[in-house]
Write an enzyme that holds these catalytic residues in place. Structure first.
Site, PDB file in Angstrom:
ATOM      1  N   CYS A   8       0.877  -1.179   0.000  1.00 30.61           N
ATOM      2  CA  CYS A   8       0.000   0.000   0.000  1.00 30.61           C
ATOM      3  C   CYS A   8       0.913   1.228   0.000  1.00 30.61           C
ATOM      4  O   CYS A   8       2.090   1.115  -0.334  1.00 30.61           O
ATOM      5  CB  CYS A   8      -0.990  -0.022   1.173  1.00 30.61           C
ATOM      6  SG  CYS A   8      -0.267   0.167   2.811  1.00 30.61           S
ATOM      7  N   ASN A  11       2.413   1.539   4.360  1.00 28.78           N
ATOM      8  CA  ASN A  11       2.683   0.279   5.036  1.00 28.78           C
ATOM      9  C   ASN A  11       2.361   0.348   6.528  1.00 28.78           C
ATOM     10  O   ASN A  11       3.058  -0.212   7.362  1.00 28.78           O
ATOM     11  CB  ASN A  11       4.135  -0.148   4.802  1.00 28.78           C
ATOM     12  CG  ASN A  11       4.435  -1.583   5.201  1.00 28.78           C
ATOM     13  OD1 ASN A  11       5.537  -1.860   5.674  1.00 28.78           O
ATOM     14  ND2 ASN A  11       3.509  -2.498   5.035  1.00 28.78           N
ATOM     15  N   CYS A  13      -1.443   0.644   7.382  1.00 28.27           N
ATOM     16  CA  CYS A  13      -2.869   0.326   7.522  1.00 28.27           C
ATOM     17  C   CYS A  13      -3.248  -0.913   6.720  1.00 28.27           C
ATOM     18  O   CYS A  13      -3.445  -1.984   7.283  1.00 28.27           O
ATOM     19  CB  CYS A  13      -3.749   1.508   7.085  1.00 28.27           C
ATOM     20  SG  CYS A  13      -3.634   2.958   8.151  1.00 28.27           S
ATOM     21  N   ARG A  14      -3.357  -0.766   5.423  1.00 23.02           N
ATOM     22  CA  ARG A  14      -3.888  -1.848   4.589  1.00 23.02           C
ATOM     23  C   ARG A  14      -2.934  -3.013   4.404  1.00 23.02           C
ATOM     24  O   ARG A  14      -3.328  -4.175   4.588  1.00 23.02           O
ATOM     25  CB  ARG A  14      -4.310  -1.294   3.223  1.00 23.02           C
ATOM     26  CG  ARG A  14      -5.457  -0.306   3.319  1.00 23.02           C
ATOM     27  CD  ARG A  14      -5.708   0.374   2.008  1.00 23.02           C
ATOM     28  NE  ARG A  14      -4.598   1.274   1.692  1.00 23.02           N
ATOM     29  CZ  ARG A  14      -4.480   1.949   0.559  1.00 23.02           C
ATOM     30  NH1 ARG A  14      -5.388   1.796  -0.393  1.00 23.02           N
ATOM     31  NH2 ARG A  14      -3.470   2.761   0.350  1.00 23.02           N
ATOM     32  N   SER A  15      -1.710  -2.751   3.999  1.00 24.03           N
ATOM     33  CA  SER A  15      -0.812  -3.881   3.713  1.00 24.03           C
ATOM     34  C   SER A  15      -0.438  -4.674   4.963  1.00 24.03           C
ATOM     35  O   SER A  15      -0.354  -5.908   4.876  1.00 24.03           O
ATOM     36  CB  SER A  15       0.424  -3.437   2.920  1.00 24.03           C
ATOM     37  OG  SER A  15       1.141  -2.433   3.582  1.00 24.03           O
ATOM     38  N   ASP A 130      -8.459   3.186   1.626  1.00 19.80           N
ATOM     39  CA  ASP A 130      -7.476   3.578   2.640  1.00 19.80           C
ATOM     40  C   ASP A 130      -8.219   4.126   3.858  1.00 19.80           C
ATOM     41  O   ASP A 130      -8.888   5.153   3.769  1.00 19.80           O
ATOM     42  CB  ASP A 130      -6.543   4.645   2.066  1.00 19.80           C
ATOM     43  CG  ASP A 130      -5.374   4.952   2.973  1.00 19.80           C
ATOM     44  OD1 ASP A 130      -5.371   4.496   4.141  1.00 19.80           O
ATOM     45  OD2 ASP A 130      -4.450   5.648   2.518  1.00 19.80           O
TER      46      ASP A 130
END
Length: 167
Positions: A8, A11, A13-15, A130
């Site tokens: 993302c 690095n 939140c999402r990934s 996000d």
């Protein structure tokens, strides 16, 4: 060993939650000795930092402990990972461009792709949103998206590589 990298922007939140859910699904299927994963960002904003506290709180609610420290995708990642799984279109373009500039050819569709390509409920939406500027409930939505997408992704990898669980 099959290696998967989740990417993302920062690095945090999402990934990291995609990495943690993927790792848990792989573990549940008895494939931890055959598939490994990591995560990275296309930007270096949060190198060395733990994930966002809301991501960590949401993960803990689901029994996952996040210890990953933020890092930026590197040129060696392009060779080290069999699959680079990206959260959104902008970061996909950034990874694609990095790959193209380094390898002087576009990556194969099986090498670099969006996580939601494997989402059974995508309804035409191809990005994991996000949650960084959103409230805590949005982090649960992201968790649900990455969990169900990773369930399908793991099954895809099992089929692609003819993997069997360790007995």
């Amino acid at each position: 060993m099959i290696k998967v990298l989740f990417v993302c922007l920062g690095n945090i939140c999402r990934s990291p939650i995609a990495e943690a859910t993927f790792r848990e699904i792989v573990k549940q299927k008895g494939l931890a000795d055959k598939i490994e994963c990591d995560s990275a960002g296309t930007a270096g904003y949060h190198i060395g930092q733990l994930p966002d506290h809301r991501t960590m709180k949401n993960a803990e609610k689901h029994g996952l402990k996040l210890t990953h420290k933020g890092r930026k995708i590197s040129l060696t990642d392009l060779d080290d990972f069999n699959h680079i799984v990206v959260m959104d279109e902008q970061n996909f373009e950034d990874v694609y461009e990095l790959y193209y500039k380094t390898k002087h050819q576009p990556p194969a569709a099986e090498k670099v792709f969006l996580l939601r390509d494997h989402d059974p409920e995508t309804r035409g939406i191809k990005e994991v949103p996000d949650p960084y500027y959103e409230s805590e409930p949005f982090f649960e939505e992201v968790y649900q998206i990455v969990w169900r997408s990773n369930e399908v992704l793991v099954e895809h990898l099992i089929d692609k590589y003819h993997l069997l669980a360790t007995d």
